[in-house]
Motif scaffolding. Structure first.
Motif, mmCIF file in Angstrom:
data_model
loop_
_atom_site.group_PDB
_atom_site.id
_atom_site.type_symbol
_atom_site.label_atom_id
_atom_site.label_comp_id
_atom_site.label_asym_id
_atom_site.label_seq_id
_atom_site.Cartn_x
_atom_site.Cartn_y
_atom_site.Cartn_z
ATOM 1 N N PRO A 29 26.182 -66.639 55.679
ATOM 2 C CA PRO A 29 27.493 -66.329 56.237
ATOM 3 C C PRO A 29 28.020 -67.493 57.074
ATOM 4 C CG PRO A 29 25.784 -65.096 57.388
ATOM 5 C CD PRO A 29 25.114 -65.826 56.250
ATOM 6 N N GLY A 30 29.327 -67.642 57.063
ATOM 7 C CA GLY A 30 29.965 -68.688 57.844
ATOM 8 C C GLY A 30 31.279 -68.197 58.413
ATOM 9 N N GLN A 31 31.883 -69.032 59.236
ATOM 10 C CA GLN A 31 33.187 -68.742 59.822
ATOM 11 C C GLN A 31 34.020 -70.018 59.753
ATOM 12 O OE1 GLN A 31 34.333 -65.906 61.719
ATOM 13 N NE2 GLN A 31 32.536 -64.728 61.158
ATOM 14 N N ILE A 32 35.261 -69.880 59.345
ATOM 15 C CA ILE A 32 36.201 -71.000 59.308
ATOM 16 C C ILE A 32 37.122 -70.853 60.515
ATOM 17 C CG2 ILE A 32 38.134 -72.016 58.054
ATOM 18 C CD1 ILE A 32 36.721 -71.071 55.484
ATOM 19 N N VAL A 33 37.295 -71.937 61.256
ATOM 20 C CA VAL A 33 38.164 -71.925 62.428
ATOM 21 C C VAL A 33 39.555 -72.373 61.991
ATOM 22 C CG1 VAL A 33 38.540 -72.831 64.747
ATOM 23 C CG2 VAL A 33 36.200 -72.493 63.900
ATOM 24 N N LEU A 34 40.515 -71.463 62.103
ATOM 25 C CA LEU A 34 41.901 -71.766 61.717
ATOM 26 C C LEU A 34 42.828 -71.611 62.915
ATOM 27 C CD1 LEU A 34 42.198 -70.044 58.218
ATOM 28 C CD2 LEU A 34 41.816 -72.453 58.736
ATOM 29 N N ALA A 36 42.980 -71.624 67.566
ATOM 30 C CA ALA A 36 42.238 -71.295 68.779
ATOM 31 C C ALA A 36 41.706 -69.861 68.781
ATOM 32 C CB ALA A 36 43.128 -71.517 70.001
ATOM 33 N N ASP A 37 42.406 -68.959 68.121
ATOM 34 C CA ASP A 37 41.978 -67.557 68.155
ATOM 35 C C ASP A 37 41.865 -66.930 66.768
ATOM 36 O OD1 ASP A 37 44.663 -67.609 67.627
ATOM 37 O OD2 ASP A 37 45.204 -66.032 69.037
ATOM 38 N N ARG A 38 41.648 -67.755 65.744
ATOM 39 C CA ARG A 38 41.530 -67.203 64.392
ATOM 40 C C ARG A 38 40.289 -67.730 63.691
ATOM 41 N NH1 ARG A 38 45.189 -67.701 59.078
ATOM 42 N NH2 ARG A 38 44.201 -66.011 57.940
ATOM 43 N N LEU A 39 39.315 -66.836 63.489
ATOM 44 C CA LEU A 39 38.110 -67.128 62.721
ATOM 45 C C LEU A 39 38.174 -66.319 61.433
ATOM 46 C CD1 LEU A 39 35.314 -66.956 65.450
ATOM 47 C CD2 LEU A 39 36.255 -68.987 64.380
ATOM 48 N N VAL A 40 37.925 -66.970 60.311
ATOM 49 C CA VAL A 40 37.964 -66.306 59.011
ATOM 50 C C VAL A 40 36.555 -66.326 58.421
ATOM 51 C CG1 VAL A 40 38.958 -66.372 56.700
ATOM 52 C CG2 VAL A 40 40.342 -67.046 58.663
ATOM 53 N N PRO A 41 36.020 -65.161 58.063
ATOM 54 C CA PRO A 41 34.671 -65.139 57.492
ATOM 55 C C PRO A 41 34.646 -65.765 56.091
ATOM 56 C CG PRO A 41 35.627 -62.943 57.429
ATOM 57 C CD PRO A 41 36.603 -63.832 58.156
ATOM 58 N N CYS A 42 33.526 -66.404 55.785
ATOM 59 C CA CYS A 42 33.318 -66.961 54.451
ATOM 60 C C CYS A 42 31.833 -66.863 54.131
ATOM 61 C CB CYS A 42 33.796 -68.415 54.364
ATOM 62 S SG CYS A 42 32.836 -69.587 55.336
ATOM 63 N N MET A 43 31.471 -67.207 52.906
ATOM 64 C CA MET A 43 30.077 -67.223 52.493
ATOM 65 C C MET A 43 29.781 -68.609 51.928
ATOM 66 S SD MET A 43 27.322 -65.405 52.447
ATOM 67 C CE MET A 43 27.995 -63.813 52.849
ATOM 68 N N VAL A 44 28.757 -69.249 52.447
ATOM 69 C CA VAL A 44 28.349 -70.563 51.946
ATOM 70 C C VAL A 44 27.469 -70.326 50.731
ATOM 71 C CG1 VAL A 44 27.164 -72.723 52.482
ATOM 72 C CG2 VAL A 44 28.483 -71.551 54.255
ATOM 73 N N ARG A 45 27.891 -70.831 49.566
ATOM 74 C CA ARG A 45 27.197 -70.573 48.310
ATOM 75 C C ARG A 45 26.263 -71.692 47.892
ATOM 76 N NH1 ARG A 45 28.693 -66.044 45.535
ATOM 77 N NH2 ARG A 45 26.671 -66.519 44.672
ATOM 78 N N ASP A 46 26.602 -72.935 48.212
ATOM 79 C CA ASP A 46 25.649 -74.028 48.052
ATOM 80 C C ASP A 46 25.923 -75.065 49.116
ATOM 81 O OD1 ASP A 46 27.392 -76.077 46.986
ATOM 82 O OD2 ASP A 46 27.031 -75.370 44.972
ATOM 83 N N LEU A 47 24.884 -75.863 49.391
ATOM 84 C CA LEU A 47 24.911 -76.724 50.557
ATOM 85 C C LEU A 47 24.144 -78.000 50.270
ATOM 86 C CD1 LEU A 47 25.710 -76.576 53.621
ATOM 87 C CD2 LEU A 47 23.491 -75.534 54.018
ATOM 88 N N SER A 48 24.689 -79.122 50.735
ATOM 89 C CA SER A 48 23.984 -80.402 50.679
ATOM 90 C C SER A 48 24.171 -81.069 52.043
ATOM 91 C CB SER A 48 24.545 -81.302 49.570
ATOM 92 O OG SER A 48 25.780 -81.867 49.963
ATOM 93 N N ARG A 49 23.594 -82.230 52.208
ATOM 94 C CA ARG A 49 23.776 -82.951 53.469
ATOM 95 C C ARG A 49 25.218 -83.390 53.653
ATOM 96 N NH1 ARG A 49 20.250 -87.793 53.665
ATOM 97 N NH2 ARG A 49 21.487 -88.160 55.518
ATOM 98 N N ARG A 50 25.968 -83.483 52.569
ATOM 99 C CA ARG A 50 27.327 -84.028 52.642
ATOM 100 C C ARG A 50 28.441 -83.037 52.408
ATOM 101 N NH1 ARG A 50 26.013 -89.635 49.640
ATOM 102 N NH2 ARG A 50 24.808 -90.511 51.332
ATOM 103 N N GLY A 51 28.129 -81.817 52.004
ATOM 104 C CA GLY A 51 29.193 -80.869 51.747
ATOM 105 C C GLY A 51 28.673 -79.493 51.385
ATOM 106 N N ALA A 52 29.610 -78.610 51.068
ATOM 107 C CA ALA A 52 29.259 -77.229 50.753
ATOM 108 C C ALA A 52 30.300 -76.627 49.820
ATOM 109 C CB ALA A 52 29.171 -76.403 52.034
#
Length: 113
Positions: A29-34, A36-52
């Motif tokens: 699980p993750g959160q995107i900051v959009l 000062a007062d808006r967090l949007v939930p997301c799901m990280v499906r794959d991950l590397s040292r340089r991106g996701a």
């Protein structure tokens, strides 16, 4: 763990460490900051040292750059740049790797097609 073989290939005119571009499938699980007062939930499906690759509702508009919190990373904020968007999925490149060094300007979160 599974990896995406395409991310191991060296970019044109350069070479890349196989470890740097290796993407690992995940479900974090993750959160995107959009704002000062808006967090949007997301799901990280794959991950590397340089991106996701993240999954987010298609009706959420993403700016070119934003902060991303990944639960498994001690809820640290990671500055990211949007590389592609298709339906419920988006690819992001980290502005810096978790240790603070500059990320590959080409990013490893490339469009899968």
């Amino acid at each position: 763990m599974e990896t995406d073989e395409a991310t191991r290939a060296a970019p044109p005119g350069g070479s890349r460490s196989p470890e740097a571009g290796r993407r690992h499938r995940t479900l974090q699980p993750g959160q995107i900051v959009l704002g000062a007062d808006r967090l949007v939930p997301c799901m990280v499906r794959d991950l590397s040292r340089r991106g996701a690759k993240i999954r987010i509702a298609r009706d959420v508009l993403l700016p070119e750059s934003f902060a991303l919190y990944i639960a498994a990373h001690d809820l640290r904020s990671i500055a990211v740049q949007l590389r592609w968007r298709r339906g419920d999925f988006a690819g992001v490149a980290f502005a810096a790797d978790p240790k603070g060094s500059a990320a590959d300007p080409e990013g490893s979160a490339r469009d899968p097609e």
